[in-house]
Scaffold this motif. Structure first.
Motif, PDB file in Angstrom:
ATOM      1  N   GLY A 197       0.799  -1.217   0.000  1.00 46.36           N
ATOM      2  CA  GLY A 197       0.000   0.000   0.000  1.00 46.36           C
ATOM      3  C   GLY A 197       0.833   1.269   0.000  1.00 46.36           C
ATOM      4  N   GLN A 204       2.120   4.150  -1.458  1.00 51.81           N
ATOM      5  CA  GLN A 204       1.854   4.887  -2.684  1.00 51.81           C
ATOM      6  C   GLN A 204       3.088   5.598  -3.209  1.00 51.81           C
ATOM      7  OE1 GLN A 204      -1.200   7.128  -0.944  1.00 51.81           O
ATOM      8  NE2 GLN A 204      -2.644   5.426  -0.957  1.00 51.81           N
ATOM      9  N   ALA A 205       3.952   5.946  -2.294  1.00 55.77           N
ATOM     10  CA  ALA A 205       5.182   6.613  -2.738  1.00 55.77           C
ATOM     11  C   ALA A 205       5.991   5.659  -3.610  1.00 55.77           C
ATOM     12  CB  ALA A 205       5.999   7.055  -1.532  1.00 55.77           C
ATOM     13  N   PHE A 208       4.839   3.220  -5.344  1.00 63.02           N
ATOM     14  CA  PHE A 208       4.171   3.069  -6.636  1.00 63.02           C
ATOM     15  C   PHE A 208       4.419   4.295  -7.513  1.00 63.02           C
ATOM     16  CE2 PHE A 208       0.554   3.154  -9.555  1.00 63.02           C
ATOM     17  CZ  PHE A 208       0.708   1.892 -10.116  1.00 63.02           C
ATOM     18  N   GLY A 209       4.418   5.436  -6.862  1.00 62.84           N
ATOM     19  CA  GLY A 209       4.716   6.657  -7.609  1.00 62.84           C
ATOM     20  C   GLY A 209       6.073   6.576  -8.272  1.00 62.84           C
TER      21      GLY A 209
END
Lengths: 572, 198
Positions: free
Chosen positions: B25, B27-28, B30-31
């Motif tokens: 989870g 998100q960084a 994934f970014g």
């Protein structure tokens, strides 16, 4: 094609360097003795190279600077991201029939029905960039504020309240080839269930009638009951199931499901009333902000829950917390933190990505070389090809180094490819310097203001190649160096090399530049012929002159010279 | 063939770590993956659609879906072929939904520049070279599967195995499909193209 000749497939595979040693040797020995096949191979290689030139496009660093932001906003606001999973999985199932089921749902279509889509249209972006950031920002704030409330999906969920109906109908689960019935049930019924849940958490009085809660379905579709193959994306049927299970899972459980698709175990998010309350606040805030900033909301109005009190205050707090704490804020957009921006290349700050690839000058000794980017970092797994009489193909190793079995020959072209980097083509010459002035992918030049250091117009050269790309100008530089060498050596061979180099330039250019290159190529051939007048060379010269005359405008000054050569040639 | 990352160079952690973090989870993380592969993904999307708006949509959507599906990603596999698969499947869907192949010509670049606020030099991108234009036209006439295999191999430099993964076909099929695609393209370029090859 005679049975004696190589098949297209053999040539194609040879070009790609995927044959085993024995096959390759066999094919090479054929190529050595068969001009026709060698020419076919060369034409395949040339086609590949031309494709790279003709069909390539990079929208530029400005486009990519906030690309991740836009993705984040889209994830945050677009329920399609979840709803589309099933479709994606179906599509992923392969090029077979499953994908057909995918067809009725054009990728771009959902935009039309998505009230937030305008946020992500190019025009809307400039206009509404701040709104998009706000979406992300609020979402992020929620995450932090709610202590691992897992935001993006929260927002997706909240928006899904508006979108549930359309997305559901546009995701008809038609691909039922092998999908079990329960699967399709889950797919069609889970959404309302989730909507109800989210509505409940967002606002007590959310539109009741249209959204029957169906815990049974949710349970049915609970992740454990469906195969969660780790290679799900490879298994057509299974992947669909998994996708739906995921989708259902996320939609049917409020808090934990909010943590992305993943194995949410590591982010235990107890759906405490407190968190839920905060989410409700934040969601309504998002709804409000979007509602107020978008021109026209086509969605069901009841999806936006009534605003709880103290909204503004909460938003402030969220925004503030985002600035200070959200990792996504640093990386995906929102408030860039210097420390993060420093590492995050291509980030909004306008930093250019290190998307240049170059040969290390002089390291290409004999048959080995080094691929690295302009920061000097070796690039692993770049493909390096030799295009020429003896095509070769290799890849750089972990240290960026590569070696061919045999040294590329003068006149060959070295091509380096690495995804994300501008392809490099480098004519092999006898000159020592192999420095390549690379064009970064998608440079905007001076105007873009993103890549001032690499701006292609930085070095004014008052010649016809001045406005050409760096790649072309590198080729020109190589050709000029070879011209100087040929002038010293005065051998037919060195002029022949020059012909190749200028031909290469001519191929990459158009207009005045290509005329110039063609003329120089022709001059070199003429010179080579003057030094060593062989009949084959004379034929080539004759042919080259004819094509030059045919391809250049009558007004070209050089034509007079060329026509004179033509006369001389005829008179011999 | 190796399975090295096809990505924009950065100093970040390796793909596997980022995927792992994304699966948790993060998100960084994934970014970072997005930024790492955005160009490659966009490039493929553009090659297959040759339309800025379609490519933009496809590229973004690819990451949206990737985020949604990241939990199913098997750690250790190369990331890019997986993304490429999402791109190509979307592109195929798009083709089919429009009942036609993607447009032959690219959008007017001037308009594009305005659209994106990119003050770009149209001449730099526009087909000034007749041959390029012809090649684009011929490429556009190829069957979508042939376009895809050429895009992945020639434009994107994927190995046969990776292409197989990205297209969901056996490696042997990649080999034959590639040779057919090349031969077809060559034939069309030579002007012997027939309209029915699809």
């Amino acid at each position: 094609m005679s049975h004696d000749h190589l098949a297209d497939e053999q040539l194609s595979a040879r070009l790609d360097g995927v044959l085993d040693a024995a096959d390759e040797a066999r094919i090479d020995s054929h190529l050595a003795g068969c001009e026709e096949c060698a020419a076919r191979l060369e034409s395949f290689a040339a086609l590949d190279g031309s494709l790279l030139d003709a069909i390539d496009h990079d929208p530029g660093d400005a486009y990519f600077a906030d690309f991740a932001d836009r993705v984040a906003a889209r994830i945050a606001a677009d329920p399609k991201g979840e709803a589309a999973l099933a479709r994606e999985a179906a599509g992923v199932a392969g090029s077979g029939g499953a994908a057909d089921a995918d067809a009725p749902v054009p990728v771009a279509k959902p935009r039309a029905t998505n009230p937030f889509a305008w946020l992500f249209t190019p025009r809307g972006l400039a206009f509404a960039g701040s709104a998009a950031v706000l979406v992300a920002a609020v979402g992020l704030g929620v995450q932090w504020y709610g202590q691992r409330g897992a935001v993006v999906s929260t927002l997706a969920g909240s928006v899904a309240t508006e979108q549930a109906a359309p997305s559901q109908s546009s995701d008809p689960a038609p691909q039922a080839m092998s999908a079990p019935v329960t699967d399709s049930m889950a797919s069609t019924q889970a959404a309302p269930s989730a909507v109800a849940t989210l509505d409940a958490s967002a606002a007590k009085d959310a539109a009741p009638g249209t959204r029957p809660d169906r815990p049974a379905v949710a349970q049915q579709a609970a992740p454990g009951t469906l195969p969660l193959s780790p290679r799900a994306e490879l298994a057509p049927g299974a992947s669909r199931n998994v996708a739906r299970a995921r989708e259902t899972e996320r939609r049917s459980t409020p808090a934990p499901a909010l943590a992305p698709p993943p194995v949410a175990t590591s982010a235990p998010a107890p759906a405490s009333a407190n968190v839920t309350q905060q989410e409700g606040v934040a969601m309504s805030e998002v709804g409000q902000s979007i509602e107020s900033s978008k021109p026209k909301a086509t969605s069901a109005p009841e999806a936006v829950p009534p605003q709880p009190p103290a909204r503004a205050k909460v938003t402030d707090a969220l925004t503030q917390s985002l600035r200070e704490n959200s990792p996504l804020g640093k990386s995906l957009g929102g408030a860039p933190a210097p420390a993060a921006a420093k590492r995050d290349l291509g980030f909004r700050g306008g930093r250019a990505e290190a998307s240049r690839m170059s040969l290390d000058a002089g390291v290409l000794t004999d048959r080995c070389g080094l691929v690295r980017d302009t920061r000097g970092t070796p690039l692993a797994a770049a493909q390096v090809r030799v295009s020429g009489a003896q095509p070769a193909n290799t890849r750089s190793g972990a240290d960026g180094r590569y070696c061919f079995d045999a040294a590329p020959r003068v006149g060959d072209t070295l091509i380096e490819l690495h995804v994300g980097f501008e392809p490099v083509r480098l004519p092999i010459t006898s000159i020592a310097t192999l420095a390549v002035n690379m064009e970064p992918i998608g440079t905007l030049g001076d105007k873009g203001g993103m890549l001032t250091g690499f701006a292609s117009k930085a070095a004014p050269t008052p010649d016809v190649y001045a406005s050409q790309s760096d790649v072309v100008r590198a080729a020109v530089t190589a050709a000029r160096a070879q011209a100087a060498l040929a002038a010293r050596e005065r051998t037919a061979e060195s002029y022949e090399k020059l012909v190749v180099l200028w031909d290469d330039v001519a191929e990459r250019t158009s207009g005045a530049a290509t005329y110039d290159a063609r003329f120089r190529s022709l001059s070199a051939l003429h010179e080579a012929h003057a030094i060593a007048p062989e009949s084959a060379r004379a034929d080539r010269l004759r042919h080259a002159i004819e094509s030059f005359v045919a391809a250049t405008p009558r007004t070209l000054p050089e034509r007079a010279t060329v026509l004179r050569w033509q006369q001389e040639l005829r008179s011999r | 063939m190796d399975s090295a990352p096809r990505r924009t160079l950065d100093d970040g952690p390796d793909d596997t770590s980022l995927v792992q973090a994304s699966q948790r989870g993060d998100q960084a993380a994934f970014g970072q993956l997005v930024r790492r592969y955005q160009r490659a993904v966009h490039r493929l999307a553009w090659t297959l659609t040759r339309s800025q708006s379609d490519a933009d949509d496809l590229a973004q959507e690819t990451f949206v879906r990737a985020w949604g599906a990241i939990g199913r990603f098997e750690l250790g596999l190369p990331v890019y072929p997986w993304l490429a698969r999402i791109v190509t499947n979307q592109a195929f869907s798009l083709f089919r939904s429009r009942k036609r192949r993607p447009e032959t010509s690219i959008e007017p670049l001037v308009e594009q520049g305005q659209q994106w606020g990119i003050d770009d030099d149209p001449a730099e991108h526009t087909a000034t070279n007749e041959r390029d234009a012809r090649l684009r036209a011929c490429f556009a006439q190829l069957a979508p599967e042939h376009q895809a295999v050429l895009a992945l191999r020639v434009m994107q430099d994927l190995s046969y195995d990776e292409i197989a993964h990205a297209l969901g076909v056996p490696a042997g099929t990649v080999m034959s499909r590639l040779s057919r695609a090349r031969a077809d393209l060559k034939r069309r370029m030579a002007g012997e193209a027939s309209e029915d090859a699809s």
